[in-house]
Design a protein around this motif. Structure first.
Motif, short mmCIF file in Angstrom:
data_model
loop_
_atom_site.label_atom_id
_atom_site.label_comp_id
_atom_site.label_asym_id
_atom_site.label_seq_id
_atom_site.Cartn_x
_atom_site.Cartn_y
_atom_site.Cartn_z
N LEU A 50 1.01 -1.20 0.14
CA LEU A 50 0.01 0.03 0.02
C LEU A 50 0.93 1.20 -0.04
N ALA A 51 1.88 1.07 0.83
CA ALA A 51 2.67 2.57 1.02
C ALA A 51 3.41 2.98 -0.42
N ASN A 52 4.08 1.60 -1.22
CA ASN A 52 4.57 1.92 -2.39
C ASN A 52 3.44 2.45 -3.41
N TRP A 53 2.30 1.88 -3.32
CA TRP A 53 1.35 2.35 -4.47
C TRP A 53 0.94 3.99 -4.02
N LEU A 54 0.78 4.35 -2.64
CA LEU A 54 0.70 5.53 -2.64
C LEU A 54 1.73 6.43 -2.87
N ARG A 55 2.84 6.26 -2.72
CA ARG A 55 4.18 7.07 -3.12
C ARG A 55 3.89 7.07 -4.48
N GLU A 56 3.81 5.94 -5.46
CA GLU A 56 3.73 6.16 -6.84
C GLU A 56 2.71 6.82 -7.23
N HIS A 57 1.54 7.30 -6.61
CA HIS A 57 0.38 8.10 -6.96
C HIS A 57 0.27 9.32 -6.30
N HIS A 58 1.53 9.59 -5.68
CA HIS A 58 1.54 10.82 -4.77
C HIS A 58 0.25 11.33 -3.93
N ARG A 59 0.17 10.17 -3.23
CA ARG A 59 -1.11 10.01 -2.22
C ARG A 59 -0.72 9.78 -0.87
N SER A 60 -1.57 9.99 0.06
CA SER A 60 -1.17 9.30 1.31
C SER A 60 -2.32 9.10 2.17
N ARG A 61 -3.53 9.23 1.57
CA ARG A 61 -4.83 8.75 2.33
C ARG A 61 -5.60 7.87 1.47
N PHE A 62 -6.54 7.19 2.41
CA PHE A 62 -7.04 5.81 1.87
C PHE A 62 -8.30 5.65 2.85
N LEU A 63 -9.18 4.76 2.24
CA LEU A 63 -10.33 4.23 2.96
C LEU A 63 -9.59 3.05 3.88
N LEU A 64 -10.05 3.02 5.28
CA LEU A 64 -9.39 1.73 5.97
C LEU A 64 -10.38 1.38 6.45
N THR A 65 -10.56 -0.14 6.53
CA THR A 65 -11.69 -0.94 7.19
C THR A 65 -10.74 -1.75 8.10
N ALA A 66 -10.81 -1.84 9.33
CA ALA A 66 -10.09 -2.84 10.23
C ALA A 66 -10.51 -3.20 11.49
N PRO A 67 -11.90 -3.99 11.60
CA PRO A 67 -12.33 -4.40 12.77
C PRO A 67 -11.21 -5.51 13.11
N PRO A 68 -11.40 -5.62 14.60
CA PRO A 68 -11.02 -6.98 15.15
C PRO A 68 -12.14 -8.21 15.13
N LEU A 69 -11.71 -9.11 15.68
CA LEU A 69 -12.78 -10.19 15.80
C LEU A 69 -13.88 -9.67 17.23
N ARG A 70 -15.07 -10.08 17.01
CA ARG A 70 -16.05 -9.49 17.79
C ARG A 70 -16.14 -10.58 18.82
N LEU A 71 -15.01 -10.78 19.77
CA LEU A 71 -14.98 -11.79 20.61
C LEU A 71 -14.89 -11.29 22.19
N PRO A 72 -16.01 -11.30 22.73
CA PRO A 72 -16.17 -10.73 23.98
C PRO A 72 -15.15 -11.07 24.95
#
Length: 356
Positions: free
Chosen positions: A321-343
């Motif tokens: 991801l970092a390499n792609w962002l640098r190649e395209h002169h970007r630093s921002r993106f949509l991030l989706t990162a939930p953990p397990l819903r393990l009580p």
């Protein structure tokens, strides 16, 4: 960091009379268990979605059997996959006609013994607490974010200390990782590419280095952003193929300097909602020397998990991801990162997805 120690006037807590210096206890309510995830508002989700320009997705998780072995942490081990049992047989490639001759199905099913913080992970808010005198009686007690208490809100199992002991009730009655999962953990990610500037040099990064990298790359962090630090450490783990070289890893890549008070002030004042790195602990572990008679071994964890309720992501695979962002002169993106819903879980593996 703020210097206020007493309770905010509109957030009286049943668990504490005074809060740690520089903390935000009570700011999100007296019983808050989400911390700075409260800043992941619908508006922040929309800001993340607005960063999707081409629809390409990146998996930010290592294979969960990496790093490999337990040289990075002797207490954590790779996952163990086992088949479930069906009618006294292993339930893998199980032909159902063994039970009913007319059936044509073949079934497989398995189970896993999983150390929740072995590989790509979230540190939950019950992961690191501190001894702190929240009652004002001169006697420090073991506490976690927002004054939740060891032995009451975060329980240890009773009996023999075995990794396979069956605990009848959850460890974390409060601050369990399920509170994080319930938010969805989605919003705008921001990449700070330390590797692009320092390579695999082992470097203790303080605020001066961080600001120089951000200025050079035109990176800005706004309240609610999910900040990701690319160091190249996880890419090294992949190259090592499950046989990590502890000496080489110990002397490679950037780590944040948890003893840099100015860096800690920036984390606090920036309003970032979570802090993620592709290395072992985000900060140098153990941290450098400290002159204070009593202090934390992991000061950045103390600030983030204990004082501010900032979840920490560790061992994420950020290089593609970092390499792609640098190649395209970007630093921002949509991030989706939930953990397990393990009580009741204290930490969790995660399979984050970035979309650009």
């Amino acid at each position: 960091m703020t210097s206020e120690q007493s309770s905010p006037p509109d957030s009286i807590s049943p668990r504490w009379i005074k809060r740690p210096e520089g903390s935000n206890w009570g700011d999100f309510g007296p019983n808050d268990q989400r911390g700075r995830l409260n800043l992941l508002t619908p508006a922040k989700v929309l800001e993340g979605i607005a960063e999707v320009k081409v629809g390409q997705s990146f998996c930010l998780s290592l294979p969960l059997d990496l790093p490999g072995g337990n040289v990075l942490n002797a207490r954590r081990h790779p996952p163990v996959l086992r088949p479930t049992i069906r009618n006294g047989r292993f339930n893998v490639n199980y032909a159902l006609r063994q039970d009913s001759p007319q059936l044509t199905d073949v079934m497989s099913d398995d189970a896993v013994l999983l150390y929740t913080q072995y590989s790509t992970q979230w540190d939950g808010l019950a992961h690191v607490g501190q001894l702190f005198d929240a009652d004002g009686d001169g006697l420090p007690e073991p506490l976690y974010y927002n004054g939740y208490r060891a032995g009451i809100d975060v329980e240890a199992p009773v009996g023999e200390a075995s990794p396979y002991v069956t605990v009848p009730e959850s460890h974390a009655r409060a601050l369990g990782i399920e509170k994080m999962a319930e938010t969805g953990v989605q919003g705008r990610g921001v990449m700070i590419d330390l590797h692009a500037h320092f390579g695999r040099e082992h470097r203790l990064v303080g605020l001066d280095d961080l600001e120089a990298v951000m200025a050079s790359d035109g990176v800005s962090v706004e309240p609610g952003d999910m900040v990701c630090l690319h160091t190249g450490f996880a890419e090294m783990l992949i190259e090592m193929g499950g046989e990590p070289d502890p000496h080489k890893l110990e002397h490679s890549c950037c780590v944040l300097d948890g003893r840099d008070d100015r860096l800690l002030d920036w984390i606090s004042s920036s309003g970032l909602s979570v802090l993620v790195a592709d290395n072992y602990a985000v900060e140098a572990h153990p941290a450098g020397a400290c002159d204070a008679p009593e202090h934390s071994a992991v000061p950045l964890h103390e600030l983030c998990l204990f004082k501010l309720g900032i979840h920490l992501g560790e061992l994420w695979h950020l290089t593609p991801l970092a390499n792609w962002l640098r190649e395209h002169h970007r630093s921002r993106f949509l991030l989706t990162a939930p953990p397990l819903r393990l009580p009741g879980a204290i930490g969790s593996p995660t399979t984050p997805v970035a979309t650009v």
